[in-house]
Design an enzyme around this catalytic site. Structure first.
Site, mmCIF file in Angstrom:
data_model
loop_
_atom_site.group_PDB
_atom_site.id
_atom_site.type_symbol
_atom_site.label_atom_id
_atom_site.label_comp_id
_atom_site.label_asym_id
_atom_site.label_seq_id
_atom_site.Cartn_x
_atom_site.Cartn_y
_atom_site.Cartn_z
ATOM 1 N N GLU A 1 -13.171 -0.937 2.748
ATOM 2 C CA GLU A 1 -12.114 -0.701 1.767
ATOM 3 C C GLU A 1 -12.078 -1.824 0.727
ATOM 4 O O GLU A 1 -11.838 -1.581 -0.450
ATOM 5 C CB GLU A 1 -10.782 -0.618 2.512
ATOM 6 C CG GLU A 1 -9.599 -0.315 1.654
ATOM 7 C CD GLU A 1 -8.344 -0.126 2.476
ATOM 8 O OE1 GLU A 1 -8.212 0.927 3.134
ATOM 9 O OE2 GLU A 1 -7.499 -1.033 2.469
ATOM 10 N N HIS B 1 -13.241 9.348 -7.276
ATOM 11 C CA HIS B 1 -12.275 9.472 -8.361
ATOM 12 C C HIS B 1 -11.192 10.514 -8.083
ATOM 13 O O HIS B 1 -10.688 11.178 -8.994
ATOM 14 C CB HIS B 1 -12.972 9.721 -9.697
ATOM 15 C CG HIS B 1 -13.624 8.471 -10.215
ATOM 16 N ND1 HIS B 1 -14.858 8.065 -9.779
ATOM 17 C CD2 HIS B 1 -13.203 7.535 -11.081
ATOM 18 C CE1 HIS B 1 -15.178 6.934 -10.370
ATOM 19 N NE2 HIS B 1 -14.180 6.575 -11.170
ATOM 20 N N HIS C 1 -2.586 3.182 -5.379
ATOM 21 C CA HIS C 1 -3.574 2.172 -5.757
ATOM 22 C C HIS C 1 -4.952 2.696 -5.383
ATOM 23 O O HIS C 1 -5.075 3.763 -4.792
ATOM 24 C CB HIS C 1 -3.293 0.839 -5.037
ATOM 25 C CG HIS C 1 -3.419 0.930 -3.559
ATOM 26 N ND1 HIS C 1 -2.496 1.586 -2.759
ATOM 27 C CD2 HIS C 1 -4.377 0.468 -2.719
ATOM 28 C CE1 HIS C 1 -2.876 1.510 -1.501
ATOM 29 N NE2 HIS C 1 -4.029 0.845 -1.447
ATOM 30 N N HIS D 1 -9.376 1.886 -4.341
ATOM 31 C CA HIS D 1 -10.380 1.008 -3.749
ATOM 32 C C HIS D 1 -11.774 1.445 -4.190
ATOM 33 O O HIS D 1 -12.007 2.620 -4.464
ATOM 34 C CB HIS D 1 -10.331 1.077 -2.217
ATOM 35 C CG HIS D 1 -9.054 0.602 -1.635
ATOM 36 N ND1 HIS D 1 -8.711 -0.730 -1.551
ATOM 37 C CD2 HIS D 1 -8.013 1.285 -1.106
ATOM 38 C CE1 HIS D 1 -7.525 -0.838 -0.979
ATOM 39 N NE2 HIS D 1 -7.071 0.372 -0.705
ATOM 40 N N CYS E 1 0.805 -1.231 0.000
ATOM 41 C CA CYS E 1 0.000 0.000 0.000
ATOM 42 C C CYS E 1 0.833 1.274 0.000
ATOM 43 O O CYS E 1 0.290 2.372 -0.028
ATOM 44 C CB CYS E 1 -0.990 0.000 1.171
ATOM 45 S SG CYS E 1 -2.262 -1.265 0.988
#
Length: 150
Positions: free
Chosen positions: A136, A75, A29, A31, A25
């Site tokens: 998550e 986003h 990245h 979710h 992490c």
């Protein structure tokens, strides 16, 4: 009149990276977050009130959470502004990306604390935030309860 809990669920897509973390992490990245917002209050007993029988209109709760959380985080890529990720954030912003710089490590745990503060400030005085659940992944989530934070 009895206290009743009302829950509304939301979903949004957010990217992040955990600076200084010792696992995967640390890389940027994303979710597909699921957020459950539970408020508590007594249903309106005034039979002439347009919202008679409701603790809060689901659409009113939706408006608050969309404006404070979903529309902001959906986003977007979230970075802790107190880390070198600020340089990456600047580059992404210059390329037209939606980047949020926050005062915390953008873990689910810290995000749910942030969300609790933002939502609580917008609720009517007779409605209290009871709990939040920020999922998550399918198997991992953080929860915030008012009773744990009184």
């Amino acid at each position: 009149m009895s206290n009743i809990r009302i829950t509304k669920q939301f979903s949004f897509e957010t990217g992040h990276a955990l600076y200084g973390y010792d696992g995967k992490c640390k890389n940027v990245h994303g979710h597909s977050y699921k957020l459950s917002v539970t408020v508590i209050g007594t249903p309106i007993t005034d039979t002439t009130h347009v919202k008679f029988g409701m603790v809060i209109d689901f659409s009113d709760l939706k408006k608050i959470v969309k404006e404070e959380i979903v529309d902001v985080f959906d986003h977007a890529t979230v970075f802790n502004k107190n880390t070198p990720h600020v340089e990456l954030a600047k580059e992404l912003k210059n390329r037209g990306h939606n980047v949020l710089l926050v005062n915390y490590q953008p873990t689910s745990e810290m995000m749910v604390i942030d969300f609790s503060n933002k939502i609580s400030k917008r609720l009517p005085s007779h409605i209290k935030l009871h709990s939040l659940k920020l999922q998550e992944t399918e198997t991992s989530f953080a929860e915030w309860y008012a009773s744990d934070n009184a």
